[in-house]
Structures are given as C-alpha cells and as structure tokens.
Design a protein around this motif. Structure first.
Motif, mmCIF file in Angstrom:
data_model
loop_
_atom_site.group_PDB
_atom_site.id
_atom_site.type_symbol
_atom_site.label_atom_id
_atom_site.label_comp_id
_atom_site.label_asym_id
_atom_site.label_seq_id
_atom_site.Cartn_x
_atom_site.Cartn_y
_atom_site.Cartn_z
ATOM 1 N N ARG A 211 -4.417 -3.510 4.146
ATOM 2 C CA ARG A 211 -3.946 -3.530 2.753
ATOM 3 C C ARG A 211 -5.131 -3.548 1.790
ATOM 4 N NH1 ARG A 211 0.385 -6.863 3.846
ATOM 5 N NH2 ARG A 211 -0.806 -8.703 3.315
ATOM 6 N N GLU A 212 -6.195 -4.221 2.193
ATOM 7 C CA GLU A 212 -7.386 -4.277 1.320
ATOM 8 C C GLU A 212 -7.995 -2.881 1.118
ATOM 9 O OE1 GLU A 212 -9.511 -7.290 0.198
ATOM 10 O OE2 GLU A 212 -9.150 -8.721 1.825
ATOM 11 N N VAL A 213 -7.834 -2.009 2.118
ATOM 12 C CA VAL A 213 -8.322 -0.625 1.931
ATOM 13 C C VAL A 213 -7.524 0.034 0.805
ATOM 14 C CG1 VAL A 213 -8.632 1.637 3.011
ATOM 15 C CG2 VAL A 213 -9.005 -0.432 4.360
ATOM 16 N N GLU A 214 -6.207 -0.189 0.831
ATOM 17 C CA GLU A 214 -5.369 0.390 -0.235
ATOM 18 C C GLU A 214 -5.750 -0.195 -1.587
ATOM 19 O OE1 GLU A 214 -3.541 2.976 0.397
ATOM 20 O OE2 GLU A 214 -4.248 2.708 2.458
ATOM 21 N N TYR A 215 -6.008 -1.501 -1.622
ATOM 22 C CA TYR A 215 -6.428 -2.133 -2.889
ATOM 23 C C TYR A 215 -7.747 -1.508 -3.368
ATOM 24 C CZ TYR A 215 -3.139 -5.957 -1.764
ATOM 25 O OH TYR A 215 -2.042 -6.705 -1.447
ATOM 26 N N ALA A 216 -8.649 -1.251 -2.423
ATOM 27 C CA ALA A 216 -9.962 -0.681 -2.790
ATOM 28 C C ALA A 216 -9.777 0.698 -3.433
ATOM 29 C CB ALA A 216 -10.852 -0.576 -1.559
ATOM 30 N N TYR A 217 -8.930 1.520 -2.831
ATOM 31 C CA TYR A 217 -8.709 2.873 -3.385
ATOM 32 C C TYR A 217 -8.019 2.793 -4.747
ATOM 33 C CZ TYR A 217 -9.998 4.782 1.196
ATOM 34 O OH TYR A 217 -10.680 5.120 2.338
ATOM 35 N N SER A 218 -7.097 1.867 -4.866
ATOM 36 C CA SER A 218 -6.376 1.717 -6.132
ATOM 37 C C SER A 218 -7.342 1.204 -7.217
ATOM 38 C CB SER A 218 -5.202 0.782 -5.878
ATOM 39 O OG SER A 218 -4.833 0.135 -7.008
ATOM 40 N N TRP A 219 -8.180 0.241 -6.837
ATOM 41 C CA TRP A 219 -9.193 -0.271 -7.781
ATOM 42 C C TRP A 219 -10.093 0.874 -8.268
ATOM 43 C CZ3 TRP A 219 -14.508 0.062 -7.198
ATOM 44 C CH2 TRP A 219 -15.259 -0.583 -8.175
ATOM 45 N N PHE A 220 -10.465 1.740 -7.331
ATOM 46 C CA PHE A 220 -11.380 2.854 -7.655
ATOM 47 C C PHE A 220 -10.764 3.760 -8.732
ATOM 48 C CE2 PHE A 220 -12.818 7.252 -6.405
ATOM 49 C CZ PHE A 220 -14.093 7.142 -6.914
ATOM 50 N N GLU B 211 -3.360 -6.235 9.413
ATOM 51 C CA GLU B 211 -2.486 -5.699 8.352
ATOM 52 C C GLU B 211 -3.060 -6.062 6.982
ATOM 53 O OE1 GLU B 211 -1.298 -7.653 10.922
ATOM 54 O OE2 GLU B 211 -0.631 -5.887 12.052
ATOM 55 N N MET B 212 -3.515 -7.280 6.863
ATOM 56 C CA MET B 212 -4.072 -7.740 5.584
ATOM 57 C C MET B 212 -5.322 -6.911 5.228
ATOM 58 S SD MET B 212 -4.850 -11.693 4.780
ATOM 59 C CE MET B 212 -5.681 -12.209 3.290
ATOM 60 N N ARG B 213 -6.144 -6.662 6.253
ATOM 61 C CA ARG B 213 -7.379 -5.917 5.977
ATOM 62 C C ARG B 213 -7.074 -4.434 5.724
ATOM 63 N NH1 ARG B 213 -9.204 -8.855 10.400
ATOM 64 N NH2 ARG B 213 -9.432 -6.879 11.518
#
Ligand SMILES: Cc1cc2nc3c(=O)[nH]c(=O)nc-3n(C[C@H](O)[C@H](O)[C@H](O)COP(=O)(O)OP(=O)(O)OC[C@H]3O[C@@H](n4cnc5c(N)ncnc54)[C@H](O)[C@@H]3O)c2cc1C
Length: 423
Positions: A405-414, A401-403
């Motif tokens: 979420r990191e995909v979502e963070y990556a897209y948001s960062w982009f 789940e944490m990892r």
C-alpha cells in the motif's frame, strides 16, 4: 555580498528604463509589490504559485535556466528501468496560468541592499521580496572528481542528463560487475535516497545481470530509516547489496575516472559502474550572494524563512538550514508555502502567522514494497521543531500488504506534489 552596486544597477537598468512623467528613471513594468523567485524547482515553483494564489496583485517573476525540470523524486525508478524519464519531467505552463512570469535565465548576482537580481542574460529585476531556492551544489571532498569525472562517474543527484548517463551505464555493463555508490556525508539532499537507489539498481541487476551486485561505500556509519533499510536489503537482496560503513572502510576520498576506480585511503575499488555522490552545500548563487554560513548552508528565521544574513531575501528548500526538517522535496514544498504566506502578509503590512510544516519521504525498496518516514513541524520558542506524537516510521513488523500500500501512497504523493508545486 553581491558585487554590483545599486548605482551600477541603475546604470545597467538604463537600457530597459523609461523616464517617468516626473523625470525620474522608472524600471519598466514597475508594480507596487514585486517578488522575484530564483530557481524553479519544487521549492521555488511552490512559493511562486502560492504567492499568486494568495494575492494576485503581487507581481511574481520566477527565474530558472531550464525549460523542463526533472524531479529527483522517483528518478531512482528510471535507473531500475521501472519508469521512463519523461514521467519525471515537468514544465512551467502551470505556473504561467497562475500569472507567474517565467524567465528562462540564470541568476548571477543578488544585490540584497539594492533589492535587485541580475541574470546571465544581462537583465536586472527589482524586487520587494526575493525567494532563493537554488537547491544544492557539490563540495570538493573527493579528489579527482572534476567535470570530466562527473560524466564518467555520474552523481545523478540532480535529475536529467545525469540520470540518463547512469541508466545507460547500467544497461551497458556486463553481467558480473560491481555497481558502487559512494554515499555522501551529512547533511545532504534526500537522506534515504542513496539507499533507495541501491535497492532500485539491485532490482534491475537481479533480473538482468544476476551475477552483479551493488556496493554502497558510505561516508557515514548510520543513515535514515537505517533499521528498515537493513531489513529490506536482507529481505530482497541478500546477495545483491553490500553496505560498508565509514568505520569499516567505506569513505571514498579519491577517484580515478580513467580506470573507474574509487579509493578509500589506499584501498582501490575498480568497478563496472561508479555512482559518486559528493558532499553538498547550498546552490552556488546562494554562496555568491552571501546567504550561507561557514558550513555552506543558508540560515533562516523559521517563521518566515527570511535569511538571517540578508533582509528581504527568503531561502527555502535544500539550500536553507531548516533542521529538523530534512532536505526533501516535500519539505521544500512545505517551506515554499510557509515563505509564500509570510511574504504575502509582510507585503500587506501584516504579521506572519505561526507556520506548520509537513514531510513524508517514501522509499520504494523492492517489488511492491515501500517504507516511509513522516513528521509534522512547528515553531517552538522561535525554532523549527518536531511536533511530538506526529508522524513516525513504517513499523518494522509491517505486513507485505501494508508495504504494498505504501507503494501506492508513494505514486499518489508523486502526482500530488507535481501538481501542487507546478500545476
Ligand atoms: C535520487 C533522489 C531521490 C529523491 N527522492 C525524494 C522523495 O522521494 N521525496 C522527497 O520529498 N524528496 C526527494 N528527493 C529530494 C528532492 O529532490 C529535493 O529535496 C528537492 O528537489 C529540493 O528542492 P529545491 O527547490 O530546494 O531544489 P531543486 O528542486 O533542485 O530546484 C532548484 C532549481 O533552482 C535552479 N537554479 C539553480 N541555480 C540557479 C540560478 N543561479 N538561477 C536560476 N535558477 C537556478 C535549478 O535549475 C533548479 O531547477 C530526492 C532527491 C534525490 C537526489
């Protein structure tokens, strides 16, 4: 050093010069404070925008050959087919809205003594401060990797056409073939990039060409987020990724583009798709302008990113020696803001303040699975340093789940970095 003198520049500028009422030649459009930014990538774009936002009385001209810029970040997802190349494309309209004068041309010389920049199109631009952000160029560390080989065995380390070629080759290859990535020696742009690329390509192969695999031939024995990547390789791609360290025969020294063969000494790897990423150095203009050291990178003062080779010129992004910051887009953005703040202060007769910089690098390493490394940096005794206790890596025992979420963070960062740098 630049090979055109101030006198020659003034002669050349004659064609665009007007004669002032005092009878002295004046460069058309002369303003009291001028900044010229060389390169409209993430570093240059950020610096140009933030200077204008901080002090709109400063005239900022950004010189960049291309009308569209393709972000390297998330370009590995173009290779896997998870995104279209249009989604990594940005233009310069946002910067123009901030009053940045965008000129599409290539800088061919920087006269640091005369404070002038010259372009391929024959124009010259005077400046009070210059920002140089040309990214990287490639070294000749791999025999046979010439301009023709670059098309047959694309590096895809500058996004755009090279990304398209590599994606097409992956689509065209037959099932059962090997995709080899020749990973470069340190230091290079985006330390986790080759390994994220391996996972992205493996995702594509697993689904569409399951008898194929990715072979990483490395010039190093270790790399960024090493433990986390090894875990991800095992977790998702036990049969689809093989990594060979330099000490075990991974260092590619020669290629033959005609037969798609990579050589490690005398050992030949004939492969279906060859992604060759050469060793790197600062962008060619930084070398030509005498801004580089003997290793090919640009030393700077960590407070202002002003070159230690030439006064009045600030070098940011991948081209600079900003260790311990990595050569990443987020670092280039942070350095762009640091240089912008320093330039605004200096042009207004003030002392630049203490900088604080930040970096996070996400790597999407499987379906709904990303890992990251983050850090804050400041200046200690005049040197860029990691702030103790800041940042860190994705824990090795992180949950799915944490990892995810990191995909979502990556897209948001982009989305955020595109908007922050060019919007
Ligand atoms: C596959 C891959 C994945 C990556 N993923 C990430 C990631 O997830 N996160 C991250 O933070 N970073 C990532 N990066 C790294 C990031 O792309 C670079 O660190 C970043 O682009 C550096 O910015 P820059 O401004 O120094 O150079 P660039 O972005 O390369 O910009 C340089 C610009 O200068 C222009 N230029 C060059 N020479 C001249 C000249 N003579 N005159 C005028 N203009 C010139 C070029 O056309 C270019 O537009 C990745 C890189 C790769 C290759």
């Amino acid at each position: 050093m630049a090979n055109f003198t101030r006198r020659k520049f003034i002669q050349a500028a004659g064609s665009v010069a007007a004669v002032s009422t005092l009878g002295f030649p004046a460069i058309v459009g002369a303003a009291s404070k001028k900044v010229v930014v060389v390169g409209g990538g993430v570093g240059g774009g950020t610096a140009a925008k933030y200077i204008r936002m901080a002090d709109p009385s400063i005239e900022v001209t950004l010189i960049e050959p291309n009308k569209t810029y393709y972000t390297c970040f998330l370009s590995n997802e173009v290779l896997s087919g998870h995104r279209k190349i249009e989604t990594i494309m940005v233009n310069y309209k946002g910067l123009e809205k901030h009053g940045v004068k965008v000129v599409h041309d290539t800088v061919v010389d920087i006269d640091a003594a005369g404070k002038m920049v010259k372009t391929h199109g024959g124009k010259t631009f005077a400046y009070d401060r210059c920002v140089v952000a040309p990214g990287i160029s490639f070294k000749d560390n791999i025999e046979g990797y010439d301009a023709a080989a670059m098309k047959a065995m694309p590096h895809a380390w500058k996004a755009g056409d090279q990304t398209r070629i590599l994606r097409q080759q992956l689509e065209d290859m037959a099932d059962g073939g090997v995709v080899a990535i020749a990973a470069p020696p340190n230091p290079f742009r985006c330390p986790p990039g080759p390994y994220e690329r391996a996972t992205q390509i493996a995702m594509y192969l697993q689904k569409h060409k399951p008898s194929s695999k990715v072979l990483i031939l490395d010039s190093k024995d270790k790399f960024s987020k090493f433990g986390l990547f090894q875990q991800a390789f095992k977790r998702h791609f036990p049969n689809h990724i093989e990594w060979v360290a330099a000490k075990d025969g991974g260092k590619v020294t020669r290629v033959d583009a005609k037969t798609n063969t990579m050589y490690v000494g005398d050992t030949a790897h004939k492969v279906a798709v060859a992604n060759v990423i050469p060793a790197q150095q600062a962008g060619a203009i930084a070398i030509k302008a005498g801004l580089t050291d003997d290793k090919g990178w640009c030393p700077i003062d960590g407070r202002t990113f002003e070159s230690t080779m030439h006064k009045g010129v600030h070098v940011i992004g991948d081209a600079s020696v900003a260790k311990p910051l990595p050569k990443s887009g987020y670092a280039a953005n942070s350095e762009g803001k640091t240089a912008a703040a320093a330039i605004v202060a200096l042009l207004n007769g003030e002392q630049p303040g203490d900088p604080s910089l930040v970096n996070t690098c996400y790597s999407i390493v499987g379906p709904n699975d990303a890992i990251s490394v983050a850090m804050v940096y400041d200046l200690k005794e005049g040197k860029l340093s990691k702030v103790k206790g800041s940042g860190g890596l994705t824990p090795k025992d992180s949950s799915p789940e944490m990892r995810a979420r990191e995909v979502e963070y990556a897209y948001s960062w982009f989305e955020n970095i595109k908007n922050d740098s060019w919007g």
